[in-house]
Design an enzyme around this catalytic site. Structure first.
Site, short mmCIF file in Angstrom:
data_model
loop_
_atom_site.label_atom_id
_atom_site.label_comp_id
_atom_site.label_asym_id
_atom_site.label_seq_id
_atom_site.Cartn_x
_atom_site.Cartn_y
_atom_site.Cartn_z
N ARG A 45 0.57 -1.85 -5.18
CA ARG A 45 1.18 -0.98 -4.16
C ARG A 45 0.12 -0.25 -3.36
O ARG A 45 0.38 0.20 -2.25
CB ARG A 45 1.99 0.14 -4.81
CG ARG A 45 3.03 -0.22 -5.76
CD ARG A 45 3.36 0.88 -6.77
NE ARG A 45 3.77 2.19 -6.32
CZ ARG A 45 5.00 2.53 -6.02
NH1 ARG A 45 5.97 1.66 -6.05
NH2 ARG A 45 5.30 3.76 -5.66
N ARG B 26 -8.73 -0.13 2.07
CA ARG B 26 -9.00 -0.28 3.50
C ARG B 26 -10.49 -0.12 3.81
O ARG B 26 -11.17 0.69 3.18
CB ARG B 26 -8.23 0.77 4.31
CG ARG B 26 -6.74 0.72 4.12
CD ARG B 26 -6.05 1.49 5.25
NE ARG B 26 -4.63 1.64 4.96
CZ ARG B 26 -4.06 2.71 4.42
NH1 ARG B 26 -4.80 3.78 4.16
NH2 ARG B 26 -2.78 2.74 4.16
N ARG C 18 9.08 5.11 -18.86
CA ARG C 18 8.10 6.19 -18.97
C ARG C 18 8.81 7.46 -18.53
O ARG C 18 9.54 7.45 -17.52
CB ARG C 18 6.91 5.88 -18.05
CG ARG C 18 5.70 6.71 -18.35
CD ARG C 18 5.04 6.29 -19.64
NE ARG C 18 3.82 7.04 -19.85
CZ ARG C 18 3.41 7.47 -21.04
NH1 ARG C 18 4.11 7.21 -22.12
NH2 ARG C 18 2.27 8.12 -21.14
N ARG D 165 -1.35 14.58 -12.02
CA ARG D 165 -1.52 15.15 -10.68
C ARG D 165 -0.96 16.55 -10.61
O ARG D 165 -0.14 16.95 -11.44
CB ARG D 165 -0.88 14.27 -9.60
CG ARG D 165 0.51 13.80 -9.89
CD ARG D 165 0.91 12.66 -8.91
NE ARG D 165 2.11 12.02 -9.38
CZ ARG D 165 2.60 10.87 -8.93
NH1 ARG D 165 1.99 10.22 -7.96
NH2 ARG D 165 3.71 10.36 -9.42
N GLU E 29 2.02 17.45 -13.35
CA GLU E 29 2.86 16.35 -13.81
C GLU E 29 2.21 15.68 -15.01
O GLU E 29 1.08 15.18 -14.92
CB GLU E 29 3.02 15.35 -12.65
CG GLU E 29 4.00 14.25 -12.92
CD GLU E 29 4.23 13.40 -11.67
OE1 GLU E 29 4.43 13.97 -10.56
OE2 GLU E 29 4.21 12.17 -11.81
N TYR F 52 11.17 -0.61 -10.13
CA TYR F 52 10.34 0.52 -9.71
C TYR F 52 10.53 0.70 -8.20
O TYR F 52 9.64 0.43 -7.42
CB TYR F 52 8.90 0.16 -10.07
CG TYR F 52 7.83 1.21 -9.86
CD1 TYR F 52 8.10 2.50 -9.45
CD2 TYR F 52 6.50 0.89 -10.10
CE1 TYR F 52 7.08 3.42 -9.28
CE2 TYR F 52 5.47 1.80 -9.94
CZ TYR F 52 5.77 3.06 -9.52
OH TYR F 52 4.76 3.96 -9.35
N ASP G 195 11.12 2.57 -4.60
CA ASP G 195 10.91 3.79 -3.84
C ASP G 195 12.22 4.14 -3.12
O ASP G 195 13.15 3.33 -3.08
CB ASP G 195 9.80 3.58 -2.82
CG ASP G 195 8.43 3.46 -3.48
OD1 ASP G 195 8.26 4.02 -4.58
OD2 ASP G 195 7.55 2.79 -2.90
N1 UDP Z 1 -3.08 4.78 -9.74
C1 UDP Z 1 -4.30 5.08 -10.30
N2 UDP Z 1 -4.99 6.18 -9.84
C2 UDP Z 1 -4.52 6.97 -8.89
C3 UDP Z 1 -3.27 6.68 -8.33
C4 UDP Z 1 -2.58 5.58 -8.78
O1 UDP Z 1 -4.76 4.37 -11.20
O2 UDP Z 1 -5.20 7.97 -8.53
C5 UDP Z 1 -2.36 3.59 -10.25
C6 UDP Z 1 -1.48 3.94 -11.46
O3 UDP Z 1 -1.42 2.85 -12.34
C7 UDP Z 1 -0.14 4.19 -10.80
C8 UDP Z 1 -0.13 3.12 -9.71
O4 UDP Z 1 -1.48 3.08 -9.26
O5 UDP Z 1 0.93 4.05 -11.70
C9 UDP Z 1 0.80 3.40 -8.55
O6 UDP Z 1 0.50 4.66 -8.01
P1 UDP Z 1 1.55 5.51 -7.14
O7 UDP Z 1 0.86 6.72 -6.65
O8 UDP Z 1 2.17 4.60 -6.14
O9 UDP Z 1 2.64 5.89 -8.25
P2 UDP Z 1 3.93 6.90 -8.21
O10 UDP Z 1 3.70 7.91 -7.13
O11 UDP Z 1 5.15 6.03 -7.99
O12 UDP Z 1 3.91 7.50 -9.58
#
Ligand code: UDP
Length: 371
Positions: free
Chosen positions: A169, A173, A246, A277, A298, A347, A349
């Site tokens: 996802r 870039r 999860r 985060r 979180e 999963y 969005d």
């Molecule tokens: N991910 C990571 N480091 C980061 C952000 C994301 O390893 O700083 C990986 C992690 O496995 C995560 C996935 O990328 O589950 C998808 O991230 P996203 O931010 O899209 O997840 P969401 O916001 O849906 O929890």
């Protein structure tokens, strides 16, 4: 027709709106004490912002149809998700972009960045897991800084034991574009998500604090059709075993400072930091004047029956189990329909939820006559 919708989240609310528009009598039951499911927001006067109670929700889509659809219910601000990562030794730009590569490797141009990254890659035409995929796509350094620790915390497993899909996802870039999403449309509703859900549910009879699964047969017998948006395995009383999920835990803190971290989302990639985060809600509303601020840490959490399911853990074995439940669900059509992140075990969005709900309404012939 009398229609029962189980779950007042985004999927159920879109269905309720479409069904009511088509002239049906709709009842929505919700086991929580509020509508909105995980997109629920509430206003926090001290910080003059809307709290994303179940984690950050940023609406993004490439579909003009879906963007126009949600814009019927609210004005969206021009928030763009630009995440930063605190990895202990510093703060980095994320998702990986030219500025990240500058911070990590000192490269200044797209060509330099490509060439430097090329050296770091571990080529692998058929990566068997997330780690192998990451090493082949971003190399060891970036994998270790950004992915390994965060992912282990997030999913409770090492990336070697996970499929690559979830990291795909994230964009990589070679420009300075640090937008988290590639989608054309993005924003957060002014006034919060709950106001949108309220509007969607306006034509329905909504009942809170109702546990459908405790009284399932009785509820079903009273309606012509049922749309179920809860976990599919719970609907069948886990008869083939539980799917894997999860869960999350949130710790909120109202602080007497006007701006805590200068950004809406700060990821913490180190394994030793227990949260993944911190979100600072006022940045989502793009209003920073209040003297206080609300932050939420979180924490990923193991799921067991009874805890909230946040993420499906899709892998070959859970997908196989899901298919058994889906087959059982299909036998209940055309009376009972399953939809949403938990009933479809995907999963999704938010934009995908809206898309999936609208396509269910179309299939049921209660489609968007006005679109
Ligand atoms: N991910 C990571 N480091 C980061 C952000 C994301 O390893 O700083 C990986 C992690 O496995 C995560 C996935 O990328 O589950 C998808 O991230 P996203 O931010 O899209 O997840 P969401 O916001 O849906 O929890």
């Amino acid at each position: 027709m009398k229609i029962l919708i189980v779950g007042a989240g985004l999927f159920g609310a879109v269905c309720a709106h479409e069904f009511a528009k088509a002239g049906h009598r709709c009842t929505v039951i919700e086991k929580r004490s509020h509508i909105g499911g995980n997109v629920f927001t509430r206003y926090i006067p001290e910080a003059d912002c809307h709290e994303h109670v179940y984690g950050a929700h940023i609406f993004h889509t490439n579909s003009k149809k879906i963007w126009d659809y949600v814009n019927q219910f609210a004005e969206f601000n021009h928030y763009v998700n630009r995440v930063k990562v605190d990895c202990g030794s510093g703060i980095y730009s994320f998702p990986i972009n030219l500025f990240t590569l500058y911070q990590v490797y000192g490269v200044r141009t797209p060509d330099e960045a490509r060439a430097r990254l090329e050296q770091a890659l571990v080529p692998n035409a058929t990566p068997a897991n997330m780690e192998e995929y990451c090493l082949s796509a971003i190399g060891e350094d970036l994998y270790q800084i950004f992915i390994e620790g965060y992912t282990q915390k997030q999913w409770g497993r090492h990336p070697r034991e996970l499929p690559a899909d979830v990291v795909k996802r994230l964009p990589v870039r070679f420009t300075f574009d640090d937008n988290y999403f590639n989608d054309r449309y993005q924003g957060i509703p002014v006034g919060g998500y709950t106001a949108i859900i309220e509007k969607m549910l306006a034509g329905a009879d909504v009942r809170l604090n109702v546990d459908f699964n405790a009284d399932r047969e009785d509820w079903i017998s009273q309606y012509d059709k049922v749309v179920y948006t809860g976990p599919i395995d719970a609907f069948f009383d886990y008869r083939h075993g539980t799917l894997e999920y999860r869960s999350l835990r949130f710790e909120r803190e109202l602080l007497p400072v006007s701006d805590f971290q200068g950004n809406a989302v700060m990821n913490y990639s180190r394994r030793e930091v227990p949260w993944t985060r911190i979100i600072e809600h006022k940045h989502f509303d793009m209003k920073l004047n209040a003297p206080n601020t609300l932050i939420t840490r979180e924490y990923p959490d193991a799921w067991t029956v009874g805890k909230t399911e946040y993420y499906p853990l899709n892998n070959p074995s859970t997908d196989m189990l899901f298919r058994r439940y889906r087959d059982a669900a299909e036998e209940l059509a055309p009376k009972i329909h399953f939809g949403g992140r938990l009933a479809e075990y995907r999963y999704y969005d938010m934009h995908q939820i809206v898309g999936s709900a609208l396509s269910l309404c179309d299939r049921l012939g209660e489609g968007r006559s006005s679109m």
